[in-house]
Design a protein around this motif. Structure first.
Motif, PDB file in Angstrom:
ATOM      1  N   ASN A  26       0.115 -17.395  35.749  1.00  0.00           N
ATOM      2  CA  ASN A  26       1.561 -17.359  35.995  1.00  0.00           C
ATOM      3  C   ASN A  26       2.363 -17.021  34.747  1.00  0.00           C
ATOM      4  O   ASN A  26       3.562 -17.316  34.678  1.00  0.00           O
ATOM      5  N   ILE A  27       1.710 -16.407  33.769  1.00  0.00           N
ATOM      6  CA  ILE A  27       2.384 -16.151  32.502  1.00  0.00           C
ATOM      7  C   ILE A  27       3.598 -15.238  32.658  1.00  0.00           C
ATOM      8  O   ILE A  27       4.593 -15.373  31.944  1.00  0.00           O
ATOM      9  N   ASP A  28       3.549 -14.302  33.624  1.00  0.00           N
ATOM     10  CA  ASP A  28       4.683 -13.391  33.824  1.00  0.00           C
ATOM     11  C   ASP A  28       5.910 -14.106  34.370  1.00  0.00           C
ATOM     12  O   ASP A  28       7.020 -13.576  34.297  1.00  0.00           O
ATOM     13  N   GLU A  29       5.712 -15.294  34.919  1.00  0.00           N
ATOM     14  CA  GLU A  29       6.819 -16.058  35.487  1.00  0.00           C
ATOM     15  C   GLU A  29       7.404 -17.064  34.493  1.00  0.00           C
ATOM     16  O   GLU A  29       8.327 -17.809  34.835  1.00  0.00           O
ATOM     17  N   LEU A  30       6.879 -17.065  33.275  1.00  0.00           N
ATOM     18  CA  LEU A  30       7.362 -18.014  32.265  1.00  0.00           C
ATOM     19  C   LEU A  30       8.811 -17.712  31.901  1.00  0.00           C
ATOM     20  O   LEU A  30       9.141 -16.608  31.451  1.00  0.00           O
ATOM     21  N   GLU A  31       9.682 -18.685  32.126  1.00  0.00           N
ATOM     22  CA  GLU A  31      11.105 -18.517  31.822  1.00  0.00           C
ATOM     23  C   GLU A  31      11.321 -18.429  30.315  1.00  0.00           C
ATOM     24  O   GLU A  31      10.638 -19.101  29.533  1.00  0.00           O
ATOM     25  N   ASP A  32      12.299 -17.605  29.928  1.00  0.00           N
ATOM     26  CA  ASP A  32      12.555 -17.391  28.497  1.00  0.00           C
ATOM     27  C   ASP A  32      13.534 -18.426  27.966  1.00  0.00           C
ATOM     28  O   ASP A  32      14.684 -18.121  27.634  1.00  0.00           O
ATOM     29  N   ASP A  33      13.086 -19.672  27.902  1.00  0.00           N
ATOM     30  CA  ASP A  33      13.905 -20.738  27.335  1.00  0.00           C
ATOM     31  C   ASP A  33      12.994 -21.728  26.627  1.00  0.00           C
ATOM     32  O   ASP A  33      11.791 -21.804  26.921  1.00  0.00           O
ATOM     33  N   PRO A  34      13.529 -22.472  25.648  1.00  0.00           N
ATOM     34  CA  PRO A  34      12.692 -23.354  24.828  1.00  0.00           C
ATOM     35  C   PRO A  34      11.884 -24.373  25.616  1.00  0.00           C
ATOM     36  O   PRO A  34      10.700 -24.582  25.333  1.00  0.00           O
ATOM     37  N   LYS A  35      12.505 -25.011  26.598  1.00  0.00           N
ATOM     38  CA  LYS A  35      11.816 -26.065  27.336  1.00  0.00           C
ATOM     39  C   LYS A  35      10.637 -25.508  28.131  1.00  0.00           C
ATOM     40  O   LYS A  35       9.562 -26.106  28.147  1.00  0.00           O
ATOM     41  N   SER A  36      10.837 -24.370  28.764  1.00  0.00           N
ATOM     42  CA  SER A  36       9.751 -23.779  29.554  1.00  0.00           C
ATOM     43  C   SER A  36       8.576 -23.398  28.666  1.00  0.00           C
ATOM     44  O   SER A  36       7.412 -23.635  29.010  1.00  0.00           O
ATOM     45  N   PHE A  37       8.873 -22.799  27.511  1.00  0.00           N
ATOM     46  CA  PHE A  37       7.804 -22.417  26.591  1.00  0.00           C
ATOM     47  C   PHE A  37       7.090 -23.647  26.048  1.00  0.00           C
ATOM     48  O   PHE A  37       5.860 -23.658  25.918  1.00  0.00           O
ATOM     49  N   ALA A  38       7.855 -24.678  25.716  1.00  0.00           N
ATOM     50  CA  ALA A  38       7.247 -25.899  25.170  1.00  0.00           C
ATOM     51  C   ALA A  38       6.313 -26.533  26.194  1.00  0.00           C
ATOM     52  O   ALA A  38       5.194 -26.953  25.861  1.00  0.00           O
ATOM     53  N   GLU A  39       6.751 -26.617  27.439  1.00  0.00           N
ATOM     54  CA  GLU A  39       5.932 -27.219  28.483  1.00  0.00           C
ATOM     55  C   GLU A  39       4.682 -26.389  28.751  1.00  0.00           C
ATOM     56  O   GLU A  39       3.580 -26.932  28.925  1.00  0.00           O
ATOM     57  N   TYR A  40       4.843 -25.060  28.778  1.00  0.00           N
ATOM     58  CA  TYR A  40       3.694 -24.203  29.034  1.00  0.00           C
ATOM     59  C   TYR A  40       2.675 -24.300  27.899  1.00  0.00           C
ATOM     60  O   TYR A  40       1.478 -24.449  28.139  1.00  0.00           O
ATOM     61  N   ASP A  41       3.161 -24.228  26.670  1.00  0.00           N
ATOM     62  CA  ASP A  41       2.241 -24.245  25.531  1.00  0.00           C
ATOM     63  C   ASP A  41       1.496 -25.570  25.440  1.00  0.00           C
ATOM     64  O   ASP A  41       0.286 -25.598  25.166  1.00  0.00           O
ATOM     65  N   TRP A  42       2.201 -26.669  25.668  1.00  0.00           N
ATOM     66  CA  TRP A  42       1.551 -27.975  25.629  1.00  0.00           C
ATOM     67  C   TRP A  42       0.502 -28.082  26.728  1.00  0.00           C
ATOM     68  O   TRP A  42      -0.623 -28.539  26.494  1.00  0.00           O
ATOM     69  N   GLY A  43       0.861 -27.629  27.924  1.00  0.00           N
ATOM     70  CA  GLY A  43      -0.097 -27.656  29.024  1.00  0.00           C
ATOM     71  C   GLY A  43      -1.308 -26.780  28.745  1.00  0.00           C
ATOM     72  O   GLY A  43      -2.450 -27.145  29.078  1.00  0.00           O
ATOM     73  N   LEU A  44      -1.073 -25.623  28.114  1.00  0.00           N
ATOM     74  CA  LEU A  44      -2.170 -24.721  27.764  1.00  0.00           C
ATOM     75  C   LEU A  44      -3.124 -25.380  26.771  1.00  0.00           C
ATOM     76  O   LEU A  44      -4.351 -25.340  26.946  1.00  0.00           O
TER      77      LEU A  44
END
Length: 225
Positions: A127-145
């Motif tokens: 779902n990487i193409d659906e990653l929203e371009d905002d700090p919180k979304s990136f932080a949550e995705y990276d931590w989950g990764l």
């Protein structure tokens, strides 16, 4: 014994150590003096001091007041946990040390995960193409990764280490990802990492992960310098 009192006193003493009010090799008040100061019984103070010694903050000395340790030298995993729990009091260089640690361990558990569970690792990017371009979304995705990669590594110690940073990593990441350029660099890293995974090139997986961890550290230093 009032457990809440022990927690409050322990936190107060830890704040004094982390903020530099109490320096390494400096003596605390005696057990009796601490009991008077905090207006509690000596058993309560004794429990607090035993906790602090267990986690590497102080050394108890028979017949003498406790002495403050250099927690970087005498601490342990619980020292890290307590520092993170006291997020607002963590010395700023602690975050830099965390990023330096990532340079060593992240490439290792990423390569291990890709080697042992390639399909599952690739699916983490579905779902990487659906990653929203905002700090919180990136932080949550990276931590989950990072958690998922560590979980897929056959070495369980990696996940134990990351779990210790559960309270602070997402907060740090959100600060880091508040810069749009940082998000752009990370998005490219995710794409490059996925490409190397699809090619089953573990050497490249390890290399680009290490390079990204170094880049993150350089960007953090630049912003905090």
């Amino acid at each position: 014994m009032n457990e809440r009192s022990t927690d409050l006193i322990e936190r107060k003493l830890l704040e004094s150590i982390l903020e530099g009010e109490l320096q390494p090799e400096e003596s605390l008040l005696s057990e009796r003096e601490l009991a008077i100061h905090f207006q509690v019984g000596r058993p309560t103070i004794r429990e607090v001091l035993q906790r602090l010694e267990r986690d590497g903050w102080i050394s108890l000395r028979k017949g003498m007041p406790p002495v403050v340790n250099d927690y970087w030298q005498s601490g342990n995993l619980m020292t890290i946990v307590r520092m993170i729990q006291m997020y607002e009091n963590i010395p700023i260089h602690f975050f830099q040390h965390m990023l330096e640690l990532r340079i060593s361990i992240t490439p290792a558990y990423t390569k291990d995960a890709a080697s042992n569970h390639p399909v599952k690792v690739i699916s983490l990017f579905s779902n990487i193409d659906e990653l929203e371009d905002d700090p919180k979304s990136f932080a949550e995705y990276d931590w989950g990764l990072q958690l998922s990669l560590a979980r897929l590594s056959p070495n369980p110690v990696y996940l134990l280490l990351l779990n210790s940073f559960h309270d602070v990593y997402p907060k740090m990441a959100e600060i880091y990802f508040s810069d749009k350029i940082h998000r752009m660099i990370s998005r490219k890293y995710y794409a490059d990492l996925l490409h190397s995974l699809l090619q089953n090139d573990l050497t490249v997986v390890e290399r680009i992960t290490r390079e990204m961890m170094k880049t993150s550290l350089d960007l953090w230093r630049k912003n905090k310098g």
